[in-house]
Design an enzyme around this catalytic site. Sequence first.
Site, PDB file in Angstrom:
ATOM      1  N   GLY A  15      23.501 -34.425 -70.329  1.00 48.65           N
ATOM      2  CA  GLY A  15      23.581 -35.442 -69.284  1.00 48.65           C
ATOM      3  C   GLY A  15      24.767 -36.354 -69.496  1.00 48.65           C
ATOM      4  N   SER A  16      25.965 -35.770 -69.600  1.00 48.46           N
ATOM      5  CA  SER A  16      27.159 -36.549 -69.938  1.00 48.46           C
ATOM      6  C   SER A  16      27.453 -37.635 -68.909  1.00 48.46           C
ATOM      7  CB  SER A  16      28.373 -35.619 -70.085  1.00 48.46           C
ATOM      8  OG  SER A  16      28.542 -34.818 -68.935  1.00 48.46           O
ATOM      9  N   ARG A  17      27.047 -37.404 -67.645  1.00 53.38           N
ATOM     10  CA  ARG A  17      27.308 -38.418 -66.617  1.00 53.38           C
ATOM     11  C   ARG A  17      26.381 -39.631 -66.739  1.00 53.38           C
ATOM     12  NH1 ARG A  17      27.287 -35.417 -60.991  1.00 53.38           N
ATOM     13  NH2 ARG A  17      26.020 -33.884 -62.092  1.00 53.38           N
ATOM     14  N   MET A  18      25.394 -39.541 -67.626  1.00 49.98           N
ATOM     15  CA  MET A  18      24.531 -40.696 -67.871  1.00 49.98           C
ATOM     16  C   MET A  18      25.238 -41.735 -68.743  1.00 49.98           C
ATOM     17  SD  MET A  18      21.707 -39.915 -66.258  1.00 49.98           S
ATOM     18  CE  MET A  18      20.419 -41.017 -66.871  1.00 49.98           C
ATOM     19  N   GLU A  19      26.373 -41.322 -69.350  1.00 49.19           N
ATOM     20  CA  GLU A  19      27.149 -42.208 -70.227  1.00 49.19           C
ATOM     21  C   GLU A  19      26.268 -42.832 -71.305  1.00 49.19           C
ATOM     22  OE1 GLU A  19      29.123 -44.949 -67.651  1.00 49.19           O
ATOM     23  OE2 GLU A  19      30.405 -43.433 -66.757  1.00 49.19           O
TER      24      GLU A  19
END
Length: 242
Positions: A15-19
């Site tokens: 979930g890299s876009r969750m930062e």
Amino acid sequence: MSSKLHIGILAAGKGSRMESTLPKVLHELNGKSLIDYVLETASKLNPESTTLVVGFKKDLVKNHTQNYKLNYVSQDNQLGTGHAVLQMQSILENQQGHLLILSGDVPNITPNSLLPIISHHIKNNRCATVVTAVVSDSTGYGRIVRNINGELLKIVEEKDCNDEQRVIKEINSGIFIFKISELFPELKKIKSNNAQNEYYLTDVMELIGGKMPVHASIIEDSSEVLGINTINQLSSLENNNS
């Protein structure tokens, strides 16, 4: 025909876009982790077994879910949803019945919505069913492509859509049901020649559909299949649920 239901839940993603350094499925919605919502729904369907596909920081996910009755398989390399489901082969390939695939980051799906779809799939002894939804903004989702008779032709991921497919409002929810005996032989045939160089689970629908009809079942409440990819989406869903 076997009416036995097994469930597989995809929970390997970073979930890299969750930062965030936290696995996506461990982010909380109204004080409860996303994966807990999905596991609670799964348990209410009374499956023969439930298998969790873990990957990124898998020990954290396994520790968090240790009070559930689960099998665990590991997807150490993030090579797509088809690759994730293939990791379940060693546990499920000799089982009778059907496999329901759920996503660990789709928390709003309910047993009441799934049960009629599962029952219809099993009663008709289908080889494959995909749960779809009609939405006003289909950005980010795979599109459902039907033939002139309204039957499922294929599912096209957004990055692989042409202009005509991009305007389609019926989307893939990421929820599938497969007859186990048909799934794994076809899953081994899928390729990664697409925009993301991943093995898409959606491609297996076209392979199975080349031999026998597959079914696309539209869910009534599209909000139940909304996934979480960003903190903003999580906040928006939290506001809507509160």
